[in-house]
Design a protein around this motif. Structure first.
Motif, PDB file in Angstrom:
ATOM      1  N   SER A 118      33.870  26.512  44.675  1.00 41.22           N
ATOM      2  CA  SER A 118      34.904  27.527  44.847  1.00 41.22           C
ATOM      3  C   SER A 118      36.283  26.887  44.953  1.00 41.22           C
ATOM      4  CB  SER A 118      34.615  28.369  46.097  1.00 41.22           C
ATOM      5  OG  SER A 118      33.375  29.029  45.976  1.00 41.22           O
ATOM      6  N   ASN A 148      36.498  33.952  42.874  1.00 39.22           N
ATOM      7  CA  ASN A 148      36.493  34.929  41.782  1.00 39.22           C
ATOM      8  C   ASN A 148      37.643  35.916  41.883  1.00 39.22           C
ATOM      9  OD1 ASN A 148      33.851  34.945  39.893  1.00 39.22           O
ATOM     10  ND2 ASN A 148      33.308  34.110  41.880  1.00 39.22           N
ATOM     11  N   CYS A 149      37.987  36.317  43.115  1.00 38.92           N
ATOM     12  CA  CYS A 149      39.123  37.230  43.298  1.00 38.92           C
ATOM     13  C   CYS A 149      40.425  36.546  42.898  1.00 38.92           C
ATOM     14  CB  CYS A 149      39.194  37.695  44.748  1.00 38.92           C
ATOM     15  SG  CYS A 149      37.916  38.892  45.208  1.00 38.92           S
ATOM     16  N   ALA A 168      33.383  34.549  46.409  1.00 37.17           N
ATOM     17  CA  ALA A 168      34.149  35.774  46.190  1.00 37.17           C
ATOM     18  C   ALA A 168      35.645  35.501  46.169  1.00 37.17           C
ATOM     19  CB  ALA A 168      33.818  36.787  47.294  1.00 37.17           C
ATOM     20  N   THR A 211      40.628  36.275  39.222  1.00 43.47           N
ATOM     21  CA  THR A 211      41.097  37.528  38.640  1.00 43.47           C
ATOM     22  C   THR A 211      42.596  37.696  38.838  1.00 43.47           C
ATOM     23  OG1 THR A 211      38.947  38.515  39.168  1.00 43.47           O
ATOM     24  CG2 THR A 211      40.731  40.016  38.576  1.00 43.47           C
ATOM     25  N   TRP A 222      37.216  44.046  37.028  1.00 44.87           N
ATOM     26  CA  TRP A 222      36.871  42.624  37.106  1.00 44.87           C
ATOM     27  C   TRP A 222      37.067  42.121  38.533  1.00 44.87           C
ATOM     28  CZ3 TRP A 222      39.823  38.400  33.821  1.00 44.87           C
ATOM     29  CH2 TRP A 222      39.146  37.186  33.932  1.00 44.87           C
ATOM     30  N   SER A 228      34.349  40.558  41.290  1.00 48.03           N
ATOM     31  CA  SER A 228      34.565  39.338  42.062  1.00 48.03           C
ATOM     32  C   SER A 228      34.271  39.571  43.538  1.00 48.03           C
ATOM     33  CB  SER A 228      36.014  38.860  41.898  1.00 48.03           C
ATOM     34  OG  SER A 228      36.321  38.614  40.549  1.00 48.03           O
TER      35      SER A 228
END
Length: 458
Positions: free
Chosen positions: A391, A252-253, A249, A256, A60, A64
């Protein structure tokens, strides 16, 4: 791609639906990889599910990271097409693919080297689950290049207005995964049962086939991978890709990472709760993957129209998509709240897991509409090149889940359900806030531009 589809003319709803449906199909297929694994692994018990779920966090995380190049390419390619700038489009295509491969190789190597430390982070406390998690992690790390390239190619095709090709290619990959999963997990005939390692192998082999097909179609569309294309790989465009895709990114990172922290909290409640979170999130992914499909279509649609300065179509496209996405969210809410038991029992037959799973789906069900609004609106922000705002909102409120989950997890409060409420509540806030911000930051200014151009034409 060399062949592009015009998104700046014609009926807006029909154009969006024609672009969205194959993307939705692709999203379901990508989600189905994990679902198929989970259905088969679920038959091996909660321990196996917990192992795959734990190692799956790093897959996952990789998904990301690929958002750097995928989002950068989607925005850059779609806006270049809107401006009819072929050279700029090719530069975004080749620069994004090059950067994607480099990141994938580095990430895969890091996962293999530090596999023990990464799995140890979760304090699983069960040697069998730890071993299965590490085995699974090693295999998916070896296939990381394919896991990165497939969404990258999908993004490039979609930005060009061609969403059918990724759908067809990913469908082939899913069919391969469906065939390979039972063969490699449980073994048939002379094939030795490999358990969770077999599930990982099935996924990697299927993704490899998808990558080969993408490269073949990519070349047939007039592109190639020889050194003559190095002229298109420029630092200027790599920098632009990182600026456009970087915020997404990072969000998303961090999402996660925050999920890993919450996963650690959940792990303290035992393997059943870990399995419930993993299976529950896979079920819930049906709605957010669908919303993500609409968001990807909206990014391409808005990107081309924004590049062509068709601001009226930008506004109308967003409104049309948000209505469709809202209907989806309402349906998902009803399903998760009122049909949680039958849905969850498809994956795990253990009574305790089903009981916890019903609570998970009910609590997350309340946030489905708002989650769909958040994801769709984020896609609209990406289309106009404003990736920082969604974001930032996503990172802040997702991060708040961790302290809230720790607080509500206390036995005297809500226990494990408190963790689920921290996730659901933050999604509700993000959805409302992003829609309001998009109205004031994008829609209102664009409407003013449209009015000004109409007045000048008169």
């Amino acid at each position: 791609m060399k062949k592009k589809v015009d998104l700046v003319s014609g009926n807006i709803v029909k154009t969006l639906m024609a672009l969205s449906l194959p993307i939705l199909g692709t999203s379901f297929i990508q989600m189905a990889y994990s679902l198929v694994d989970m259905i088969w692994i679920g038959k091996a018990g909660s321990a196996a599910v917990a192992a795959v779920g734990t190692a799956g966090f790093f897959s996952w995380f990789g998904s990301s990271m690929v958002m750097i190049t995928k989002t950068g390419a989607e925005v850059g390619v779609s806006q270049s097409i809107g401006k009819n700038n072929e050279k700029e489009k090719n530069s975004y295509v080749y620069s994004s693919i090059t950067l994607c491969v480099v990141i994938a190789i580095i990430y895969g190597i890091i996962l293999i080297i530090f596999r023990d430390e990464f799995i140890g982070f979760f304090n699983l406390g069960d040697s069998e689950i730890i071993k299965m998690s590490i085995d699974y992690l090693i295999v998916i790390s070896l296939g990381m290049i394919c896991a990165f390239l497939n969404p990258q190619f999908t993004g490039i095709f979609t930005a060009s207005g061609n969403s059918k090709t990724p759908f067809i290619i990913n469908t082939v990959g899913l069919l391969m995964n469906i065939i390979l999963d039972p063969l490699l997990i449980f073994g048939i005939g002379g094939i030795k049962p490999l358990g969770v390692t077999g599930a990982a192998l099935a996924t990697v082999l299927s993704q490899l086939i998808v990558t080969i097909m993408f490269i073949w179609i990519f070349i047939r569309n007039g592109y190639n991978f020889n050194l003559s294309n190095k002229k298109f790989i420029k630092f200027k465009y790599i920098k632009s890709i990182c600026i456009l895709g970087g915020p997404t990114a990072i969000q998303n990172c961090l999402f996660t990472f925050f999920s890993m922290l919450i996963g650690r909290i959940v792990a303290s409640a035992g393997p059943v709760s870990i399995a419930v979170q993993k299976v529950g999130s896979q079920i819930e992914s049906i709605s957010w993957m669908t919303a993500g499909g609409f968001a990807s279509a909206l990014t391409a649609f808005i990107g081309q129209n924004y590049g062509a300065r068709r601001y009226d179509r930008v506004v109308k496209g967003y409104v049309s998509t948000i209505i469709i996405s809202s209907i989806l969210g309402i349906i998902a809410t009803l399903l998760l709240i009122f049909a949680g038991g039958p849905i969850f029992s498809v994956f795990i037959n253990e009574k305790e897991a089903i009981s916890q799973g019903i609570d998970y789906l009910r609590i997350l069900g309340y946030s489905q509409l708002f989650m769909c609004l958040e994801i769709t609106t984020s896609g609209a922000f990406y289309g106009v090149g404003r990736t920082i705002t969604p974001s930032a909102i996503g990172t802040i409120f997702t991060g708040l889940r961790v302290p809230i989950a720790i607080l509500l997890f206390k036995p005297e409060l809500l226990g494990i359900n408190g963790v689920w409420w921290s996730i659901s509540g933050s999604s509700i806030v993000k959805g409302i806030l992003l829609v309001v911000l998009f109205f004031f930051m994008v829609i209102k200014p664009l409407k003013n531009k449209v009015l000004c151009s109409q007045v000048q034409s008169v």
